[in-house]
Design an enzyme around this catalytic site. Structure first.
Site, PDB file in Angstrom:
ATOM      1  N   TYR A  63       0.840  -1.202   0.000  1.00 46.03           N
ATOM      2  CA  TYR A  63       0.000   0.000   0.000  1.00 46.03           C
ATOM      3  C   TYR A  63       0.872   1.248   0.000  1.00 46.03           C
ATOM      4  O   TYR A  63       0.798   2.075  -0.906  1.00 46.03           O
ATOM      5  CB  TYR A  63      -0.959   0.008   1.190  1.00 46.03           C
ATOM      6  N   LYS A  65       4.190   1.817  -0.615  1.00 48.42           N
ATOM      7  CA  LYS A  65       5.442   1.247  -1.117  1.00 48.42           C
ATOM      8  C   LYS A  65       6.651   2.098  -0.758  1.00 48.42           C
ATOM      9  O   LYS A  65       7.732   1.587  -0.485  1.00 48.42           O
ATOM     10  CB  LYS A  65       5.375   1.100  -2.641  1.00 48.42           C
ATOM     11  N   ARG A 111       0.230  -6.394 -11.127  1.00 41.10           N
ATOM     12  CA  ARG A 111       1.501  -6.831 -11.703  1.00 41.10           C
ATOM     13  C   ARG A 111       2.481  -5.653 -11.671  1.00 41.10           C
ATOM     14  O   ARG A 111       3.108  -5.309 -12.661  1.00 41.10           O
ATOM     15  CB  ARG A 111       1.305  -7.386 -13.117  1.00 41.10           C
ATOM     16  N   GLY A 113       5.450  -5.196 -10.170  1.00 40.58           N
ATOM     17  CA  GLY A 113       6.851  -5.476 -10.459  1.00 40.58           C
ATOM     18  C   GLY A 113       7.831  -4.666  -9.628  1.00 40.58           C
ATOM     19  O   GLY A 113       8.850  -4.191 -10.142  1.00 40.58           O
ATOM     20  N   PHE A 114       7.530  -4.505  -8.324  1.00 39.97           N
ATOM     21  CA  PHE A 114       8.450  -3.821  -7.399  1.00 39.97           C
ATOM     22  C   PHE A 114       8.788  -2.398  -7.859  1.00 39.97           C
ATOM     23  O   PHE A 114       9.945  -1.971  -7.815  1.00 39.97           O
ATOM     24  CB  PHE A 114       9.745  -4.618  -7.220  1.00 39.97           C
ATOM     25  N   ASN A 170      11.039 -10.815   0.770  1.00 41.42           N
ATOM     26  CA  ASN A 170       9.930 -11.113  -0.138  1.00 41.42           C
ATOM     27  C   ASN A 170      10.436 -11.889  -1.351  1.00 41.42           C
ATOM     28  O   ASN A 170      10.876 -11.301  -2.338  1.00 41.42           O
ATOM     29  CB  ASN A 170       9.254  -9.813  -0.571  1.00 41.42           C
ATOM     30  N   SER A 173       6.752 -12.642  -4.606  1.00 44.36           N
ATOM     31  CA  SER A 173       5.985 -11.861  -5.575  1.00 44.36           C
ATOM     32  C   SER A 173       5.982 -12.595  -6.910  1.00 44.36           C
ATOM     33  O   SER A 173       7.035 -13.018  -7.399  1.00 44.36           O
ATOM     34  CB  SER A 173       6.595 -10.476  -5.754  1.00 44.36           C
ATOM     35  N   LYS A 211       8.444 -13.935   3.618  1.00 45.27           N
ATOM     36  CA  LYS A 211       7.101 -13.952   3.022  1.00 45.27           C
ATOM     37  C   LYS A 211       7.054 -14.970   1.893  1.00 45.27           C
ATOM     38  O   LYS A 211       7.852 -14.904   0.960  1.00 45.27           O
ATOM     39  CB  LYS A 211       6.721 -12.566   2.504  1.00 45.27           C
TER      40      LYS A 211
END
EC number: 1.3.5.2
Length: 354
Positions: A63, A65, A111, A113-114, A170, A173, A211
């Site tokens: 949320y 980021k 999507r 993508g960081f 993480n 993802s 995660k």
């Protein structure tokens, strides 16, 4: 949900989802959003992986980021916050559109993508946040074009760890190609060794969580549990978004990306319960996926979670949801005779293992 919150959600849902997301953060930063303040009680206050939480209802990564609205989010009723994912270098993420509401399913597909401002900028914002009773953690990511993604996780922790209360690795993802390959035994062992070496050099404890994805076999989960227990990490966050599309009705159901929200609840809770069984309660678990009510948060806790996180449900129920869930959870614990969250953890696990 009050009238103002309902009106704001109606307006936001008329916009492109990503623009609405950005506007909601801007509204929080500007002070336009009424916030409930801290929510706690003797029953809700708990300790997870060394973190002292006023309540066990957290904000999931994704949320905020870039850690731009921390002061407001710390007053939104959450017991802890997770920002990011942060990567060593800034990156734009995948092309737009990359966020889709699945209103009929109370879900979303992303999507991204960081996409993020990079570790240096996010670290600076973490350092400047107000200090208080709500722990703030950082989700660690890897750059898409990195030649050594495992090293990226350690690099972000090295840069930002001194300014975070906890960190989450993480590797789950679905929107960065081959990232989930790092969940395999050999790769995960090496990755966590590097991260924990960095953590060992900090002057104060910074708990590290892992995660994981919901799309894992029992054999995969058994390997992850074994590696996690041996690594010294503080706990596991279960789970990230799913690639599954079972039973969806929305027009965007076939969009590429990770599915979050209500359809993920059962899948993620079964993974959570299985991990609880595999780790025999020796490793704290944070339950994520489809939490939209106090009853669902309570179900995750009884399945084995020591705390929960949410994000997608706020798209449909507003920023006040965390406080409502925390208060409702307090009432459920009281109803069933539990004096604390910890007493309830895992008491309904068997229901999810059949």
């Amino acid at each position: 949900m009050n009238i103002l919150e309902r009106a704001a959600l109606t307006a936001l849902h008329r916009m492109d989802p990503e623009k609405a997301h950005s506007l909601s953060l801007s509204a929080l930063r500007s002070g336009l959003v009424p916030l409930p303040g801290p929510v706690t009680s003797p029953r809700l206050a708990t300790v997870v992986g060394g973190l002292v939480l006023p309540n066990p209802v957290g904000l999931a990564a994704g949320y905020d980021k870039n850690a731009v609205a921390l002061a407001a989010l710390m007053r939104a009723g959450f017991g802890f916050l997770e920002v990011g994912a942060a990567t060593p270098r800034p990156q734009p993420g995948n092309p737009q559109p990359r966020l889709f509401r699945l209103t009929e399913d109370r879900a979303a597909i992303n999507r991204f993508g960081f996409n993020n401002d990079g570790a240096a900028t996010i670290c600076a914002r973490l350092a400047m946040r107000p200090r208080g009773a709500v722990p703030v953690g950082l989700n660690l990511g890897a750059n898409k074009d990195s030649p050594d993604r495992a090293a990226d996780f350690a690099a972000v922790l090295a840069a930002c760890g001194p300014h975070a209360d906890f960190a989450t690795v993480n590797v789950s993802s679905p929107n960065t190609e081959r990232l989930r390959d790092l969940q395999g035994r050999q790769a995960l062992t090496a990755l966590l060794e590097g991260v924990m070496q960095v953590q060992a050099g900090f002057a104060r404890p910074v708990p590290v969580f892992l995660k994981i994805a919901p799309d894992l076999s029992d054999a995969d989960l058994a390997e992850i549990a074994e590696v996690a227990l041996a690594s010294g990490i503080a706990g596991i966050v279960a789970t990230n978004t799913t690639l599954a599309r079972d039973g969806l009705r929305s027009a965007h159901a076939r969009e590429t990306g990770g599915l979050s929200g209500a359809p993920l609840f059962e899948r993620s809770t079964r993974v959570l319960a299985r991990l609880s069984e595999l780790t025999e309660g020796r490793l704290p678990l944070i339950g994520v996926g489809g939490v939209a009510s106090a009853e669902e948060a309570y179900a995750k806790i009884r399945a084995g979670a020591s705390a929960v996180q949410l994000y997608t449900a706020m798209v449909y129920q507003g920023i006040g949801l965390a406080a409502r869930i925390a208060r409702g959870l307090d009432a459920l614990l009281l109803r069933d005779g539990f004096g604390s969250v910890a007493e309830a953890v895992g008491t309904g696990r068997a229901d999810w293992l059949t």
